[in-house]
Design a protein around this motif. Structure first.
Motif, PDB file in Angstrom:
ATOM      1  N   SER A 226     -13.228   1.294 -11.194  1.00  0.00           N
ATOM      2  CA  SER A 226     -12.071   1.996 -10.640  1.00  0.00           C
ATOM      3  C   SER A 226     -10.999   2.134 -11.712  1.00  0.00           C
ATOM      4  O   SER A 226     -10.819   1.233 -12.531  1.00  0.00           O
ATOM      5  CB  SER A 226     -11.522   1.218  -9.443  1.00  0.00           C
TER       6      SER A 226
ATOM      7  N   ASP B  27      -6.875  -9.003   0.700  1.00  0.00           N
ATOM      8  CA  ASP B  27      -7.141  -7.563   0.776  1.00  0.00           C
ATOM      9  C   ASP B  27      -8.270  -7.229  -0.193  1.00  0.00           C
ATOM     10  O   ASP B  27      -8.099  -7.306  -1.406  1.00  0.00           O
ATOM     11  CB  ASP B  27      -5.877  -6.786   0.397  1.00  0.00           C
TER      12      ASP B  27
ATOM     13  N   SER C  28       0.816  -1.218   0.000  1.00  0.00           N
ATOM     14  CA  SER C  28       0.000   0.000   0.000  1.00  0.00           C
ATOM     15  C   SER C  28       0.846   1.264   0.000  1.00  0.00           C
ATOM     16  O   SER C  28       0.317   2.370   0.074  1.00  0.00           O
ATOM     17  CB  SER C  28      -0.931   0.012   1.228  1.00  0.00           C
TER      18      SER C  28
ATOM     19  N   CYS D 205       5.605  -1.018  -2.602  1.00  0.00           N
ATOM     20  CA  CYS D 205       5.104  -1.933  -3.641  1.00  0.00           C
ATOM     21  C   CYS D 205       6.210  -2.255  -4.641  1.00  0.00           C
ATOM     22  O   CYS D 205       6.267  -3.363  -5.179  1.00  0.00           O
ATOM     23  CB  CYS D 205       3.879  -1.346  -4.333  1.00  0.00           C
TER      24      CYS D 205
ATOM     25  N   ASP E  31      -9.424  -4.536  -1.194  1.00  0.00           N
ATOM     26  CA  ASP E  31      -9.207  -3.319  -1.988  1.00  0.00           C
ATOM     27  C   ASP E  31      -7.951  -3.388  -2.847  1.00  0.00           C
ATOM     28  O   ASP E  31      -7.527  -2.382  -3.418  1.00  0.00           O
ATOM     29  CB  ASP E  31      -9.124  -2.098  -1.064  1.00  0.00           C
TER      30      ASP E  31
ATOM     31  N   CYS F 298      -7.768   1.981 -11.365  1.00  0.00           N
ATOM     32  CA  CYS F 298      -6.771   0.915 -11.188  1.00  0.00           C
ATOM     33  C   CYS F 298      -7.380  -0.457 -11.419  1.00  0.00           C
ATOM     34  O   CYS F 298      -6.795  -1.315 -12.082  1.00  0.00           O
ATOM     35  CB  CYS F 298      -6.172   0.998  -9.782  1.00  0.00           C
TER      36      CYS F 298
ATOM     37  N   ALA G 111      -1.145  -0.944  -4.582  1.00  0.00           N
ATOM     38  CA  ALA G 111      -1.274  -2.397  -4.449  1.00  0.00           C
ATOM     39  C   ALA G 111      -1.688  -3.060  -5.758  1.00  0.00           C
ATOM     40  O   ALA G 111      -1.324  -4.211  -6.023  1.00  0.00           O
ATOM     41  CB  ALA G 111      -2.281  -2.736  -3.353  1.00  0.00           C
ATOM     42  N   ASN G 112      -2.429  -2.345  -6.599  1.00  0.00           N
ATOM     43  CA  ASN G 112      -2.885  -2.954  -7.851  1.00  0.00           C
ATOM     44  C   ASN G 112      -1.720  -3.374  -8.744  1.00  0.00           C
ATOM     45  O   ASN G 112      -1.844  -4.313  -9.529  1.00  0.00           O
ATOM     46  CB  ASN G 112      -3.830  -2.001  -8.597  1.00  0.00           C
TER      47      ASN G 112
ATOM     48  N   THR H 106      -8.108  -2.052  -6.499  1.00  0.00           N
ATOM     49  CA  THR H 106      -8.474  -0.647  -6.681  1.00  0.00           C
ATOM     50  C   THR H 106      -7.511   0.314  -5.994  1.00  0.00           C
ATOM     51  O   THR H 106      -7.651   1.530  -6.146  1.00  0.00           O
ATOM     52  CB  THR H 106      -9.905  -0.393  -6.151  1.00  0.00           C
ATOM     53  N   HIS H 107      -6.539  -0.201  -5.270  1.00  0.00           N
ATOM     54  CA  HIS H 107      -5.588   0.667  -4.571  1.00  0.00           C
ATOM     55  C   HIS H 107      -4.541   1.187  -5.546  1.00  0.00           C
ATOM     56  O   HIS H 107      -4.061   0.452  -6.416  1.00  0.00           O
ATOM     57  CB  HIS H 107      -4.904  -0.100  -3.437  1.00  0.00           C
ATOM     58  N   GLN H 108      -4.163   2.438  -5.387  1.00  0.00           N
ATOM     59  CA  GLN H 108      -3.274   3.081  -6.357  1.00  0.00           C
ATOM     60  C   GLN H 108      -1.893   2.440  -6.438  1.00  0.00           C
ATOM     61  O   GLN H 108      -1.215   2.560  -7.467  1.00  0.00           O
ATOM     62  CB  GLN H 108      -3.120   4.562  -6.024  1.00  0.00           C
TER      63      GLN H 108
END
Length: 233
Positions: free
Chosen positions: A117, A56, A26, A31, A58, A119, A65-66, A61-63
């Motif tokens: 999203s 997880d 995150s 990352c 999210d 991402c 983690a994706n 959609t995480h900026q």
């Protein structure tokens, strides 16, 4: 980890990464560190990391983690500029995509969440691109079976990319050479066209499928004009 490969100290660093996986993926720098580390871990450790990702809700959609999820979806060969290019890993892309298609993406709410999203839609795009033909067929059937889903995604600023990619999978992707490819293309086009034609993104969503169908129709007309028996649907 890269410099200590094969030494006992490297295992300690890998354990640290896996123990702090959620916080690292995150983080912008974290990352990147995770991606570089994953190229030097065992198959078992990489599988553990993938399951930590899936835990997880999210992640797609995480900026940051994706990118880690995309790494797995693309089998470790993503051209991400992080030094991981060209070194395919286990689990392979098709196996990762299959697990996501048969689990997470069977849930319409998750599919909508990811595709809506910026991402997440990139993740779904890559799943469609790297999944096996059989799994692509399953995912497309899921999408086009729900007209409200097709309309919602096809008219969305991010979701429309996934409907566009679905058509590309049929026209020139994994289903290009399927025996029922023409029928699938026409079926899905006839579902999507009335739902998205008045939307802002209809031109981009439908163009590839429309062009392909026009070529099929032209081919059929030529065959008919010459008294041929074989036609493409």
């Amino acid at each position: 980890v890269e410099r200590l490969a094969g030494r006992v100290e490297a295992e300690g660093l890998v354990c640290y990464v896996l123990s702090n996986f959620a916080s690292l993926i995150s983080d912008k720098g974290g990352c990147i560190a995770v991606l570089r580390t994953l190229q030097h871990v065992t198959v078992t450790q990489r599988a553990e990391a993938f399951e930590l990702l899936r835990a997880d809700p999210d992640v797609a959609t995480h900026q940051f983690a994706n990118f880690v999820l995309q790494y797995f979806v693309e089998g470790g060969i993503a051209e991400n500029g992080l030094g991981t290019e060209g070194r395919p890993v286990t689990p392979c892309a098709a196996d990762v995509c299959s697990k996501l298609i048969h689990n997470e993406l069977t849930n319409s709410n998750i599919l909508i969440k990811w595709s809506s999203s910026k991402c997440g839609s990139q993740v779904v795009d890559r799943i469609i691109r790297h999944a096996s033909p059989a799994d692509v067929r399953i995912l497309l059937a899921k999408i086009f079976a729900d007209r409200s889903l097709v309309e919602g995604l096809g008219c969305h600023e991010f979701g429309h990319f996934n409907v566009k990619m679905a058509f590309e999978a049929v026209v020139e992707g994994q289903l290009k050479n399927a025996q029922d490819q023409p029928e699938l293309l026409r079926k899905y086009y006839n579902i999507a066209e009335p739902l998205v034609r008045n939307g802002r993104y209809s031109r981009w969503v439908l163009r590839r499928a429309k062009d392909a169908l026009e070529l099929l129709d032209a081919f059929n007309q030529i065959i008919s004009a010459h008294g041929g028996q074989q036609r493409m649907m």
